[in-house]
Design a protein around this motif. Structure first.
Motif, PDB file in Angstrom:
ATOM      1  N   MET A 161      -9.397  -5.793  -0.304  1.00  0.00           N
ATOM      2  CA  MET A 161      -9.207  -4.901  -1.608  1.00  0.00           C
ATOM      3  C   MET A 161      -8.102  -4.130  -0.843  1.00  0.00           C
ATOM      4  O   MET A 161      -6.893  -3.675  -2.291  1.00  0.00           O
ATOM      5  N   GLU A 162      -7.084  -3.932   0.525  1.00  0.00           N
ATOM      6  CA  GLU A 162      -5.758  -3.630   0.755  1.00  0.00           C
ATOM      7  C   GLU A 162      -4.926  -4.180   0.435  1.00  0.00           C
ATOM      8  O   GLU A 162      -4.175  -4.388   0.110  1.00  0.00           O
ATOM      9  N   LYS A 185      -4.352  -3.623  -3.462  1.00  0.00           N
ATOM     10  CA  LYS A 185      -3.710  -3.031  -3.753  1.00  0.00           C
ATOM     11  C   LYS A 185      -2.454  -3.181  -4.147  1.00  0.00           C
ATOM     12  O   LYS A 185      -1.246  -2.744  -4.702  1.00  0.00           O
ATOM     13  N   THR A 186      -1.380  -4.134  -3.357  1.00  0.00           N
ATOM     14  CA  THR A 186      -0.549  -4.518  -2.858  1.00  0.00           C
ATOM     15  C   THR A 186       0.426  -5.110  -4.317  1.00  0.00           C
ATOM     16  O   THR A 186       1.918  -5.552  -4.558  1.00  0.00           O
ATOM     17  N   THR A 234      -2.777  -5.040 -10.713  1.00  0.00           N
ATOM     18  CA  THR A 234      -3.901  -4.864 -10.526  1.00  0.00           C
ATOM     19  C   THR A 234      -3.529  -3.093 -10.894  1.00  0.00           C
ATOM     20  O   THR A 234      -2.430  -2.475 -10.203  1.00  0.00           O
ATOM     21  N   LYS A 266      -6.745  -0.649 -10.283  1.00  0.00           N
ATOM     22  CA  LYS A 266      -7.515   0.216  -9.904  1.00  0.00           C
ATOM     23  C   LYS A 266      -8.227  -0.595  -9.406  1.00  0.00           C
ATOM     24  O   LYS A 266      -8.724  -2.042  -9.663  1.00  0.00           O
ATOM     25  N   ILE A 267      -8.813   0.156  -8.602  1.00  0.00           N
ATOM     26  CA  ILE A 267      -9.360  -0.530  -7.378  1.00  0.00           C
ATOM     27  C   ILE A 267     -11.120   0.423  -7.471  1.00  0.00           C
ATOM     28  O   ILE A 267     -10.708   0.638  -6.823  1.00  0.00           O
ATOM     29  N   ARG A 308       5.654  -3.612 -10.488  1.00  0.00           N
ATOM     30  CA  ARG A 308       4.806  -2.568  -9.717  1.00  0.00           C
ATOM     31  C   ARG A 308       5.288  -1.106 -11.096  1.00  0.00           C
ATOM     32  O   ARG A 308       7.121  -1.512 -11.216  1.00  0.00           O
TER      33      ARG A 308
END
Length: 365
Positions: free
Chosen positions: A281-282, A285-286, A290, A292-293, A363
């Motif tokens: 999950m970490e 995030k990068t 992505t 939303k988690i 991003r």
């Protein structure tokens, strides 16, 4: 008899039934299968039983004792089933009148609650959870209890991975006392044992809990589950279960899996899975793809992606088989990813990074 004549013999509610789209039914051939919430780590047992000419016990005494001991409840509060799925089916079969009674389910959640009701010609009333927080809509449930016999709650919930607030389940138990069964599906509870409702079985006679060996115990192949409930419910379900549902090899392996040394190994697998989930999950995030988690207390994670369909197909083509949730209620652009080994998790992250570079996904600033 012609094909058309055979079709005419089929029950009306079955003719247009869309069956559950299990991971194996959907297919997909890959080296990284992260679409069925199975354990990525196999376990190995040697069969102790050697004779196959006799039918097994309907309810294997040794296995019931072993599981009752594992969860610290009484022997007569346990029924063994062919996975938790048979538990869902038996409850509707025993407690719901076709075309009269109703079950409630709270999407996004496990589709088999609705599909099983459809098979038995029982109305499935949809009362969605609160969007994005995935908690029970107690007000709407209370307003829609007419003719309801069973309310199914998946906890941790599949596919969101979230925990249903225990206080809300208790409120629901109080609301429905004497009116309906509350069935809490704890297929993934070993990944969040503190949230189990098992200690409330003695207090609430209409509470039923579903369990399985398919997930944390790494035994999806043997199809072994359990219904935990008060003895009156268990006695009723014993009336409608098949004569010999649990084979001797299944009982043999299941009993071995519930020995203390095997339980300790299961707990280590759960810890390893939890660590991999946190790492995964970490890393997600990068990634610029992505969006939303969602928080997860299970062995999978739900992720909202940019270019969701393209990501799903690209990874599929590379042998990474995931579970597309894009068409489910509230889950637009979402993919559910089972947590694999650390090597498998790294592979998925690396392929997602390549996808972002290939498709020039940046991003948001």
């Amino acid at each position: 008899m012609t094909k058309d004549n055979v079709i005419n013999l089929v029950r009306e509610n079955i003719k247009n039934l869309i069956p559950y789209q299990s991971a194996r039914r959907i297919g997909g051939h890959g080296t990284v299968c992260l679409n069925a919430n199975e354990s990525p780590i196999p376990v190995f047992f040697t069969l102790k039983k050697k004779e196959w000419n006799r039918y097994p016990e309907c309810q294997p005494t040794e296995l019931i004792s072993a599981y009752a001991n594992y969860v610290n409840i009484e022997y007569n509060n346990v029924l063994v089933t062919r996975g938790a799925d048979e538990g869902i089916e038996l409850l509707i079969k025993a407690f719901c009148e076709p075309r009269k009674d109703v079950i409630v389910y709270c999407p996004p959640t496990y589709d088999m609650y609705q599909i099983t009701a459809n098979i038995f010609d029982v109305l499935a009333r949809k009362i969605p959870t609160k969007k994005n927080i995935w908690q029970l809509d107690l007000i709407n449930i209370q307003l829609n209890l007419h003719s309801v016999k069973i309310i199914y709650i998946c906890n941790p919930n599949n596919p969101t991975g979230t925990i249903i607030l225990q206080n809300d389940i208790i409120k629901l138990l109080n609301i429905t006392a004497g009116k309906a069964l509350i069935v809490v599906d704890e297929a993934y509870i070993e990944f969040s044992l503190k949230d189990s409702m098992i200690t409330y079985l003695k207090k609430y006679s209409h509470l039923v809990i579903l369990r399985t060996l398919s997930k944390a115990f790494s035994l999806a192949a043997i199809r072994c589950g359990f219904i935990l409930a008060n003895k009156e419910v268990i006695n009723i379900l014993n009336k409608v279960i098949s004569p010999y549902p649990i084979s001797i090899p299944v009982t043999d392996i299941a009993c071995q899996s519930l020995e203390s040394k095997s339980i300790e190994l299961m707990k280590k697998r759960v810890l390893s899975n939890d660590l991999n989930r946190i790492w995964f999950m970490e890393e997600l995030k990068t990634l610029p793809c992505t969006e939303k988690i969602f928080d997860s207390s299970a062995n999978y994670v739900l992720v909202q992606f940019k270019m969701c369909e393209k990501i799903f197909k690209e990874l599929w083509s590379k042998g990474i088989i995931l579970r597309n949730q894009n068409k489910k209620m509230y889950l637009k652009n979402c993919i559910r990813i089972s947590i694999g080994t650390r090597t498998e998790c790294i592979y998925v992250i690396d392929e997602l990074k390549r996808f972002c570079l290939k498709n020039n996904i940046m991003r948001n600033k």
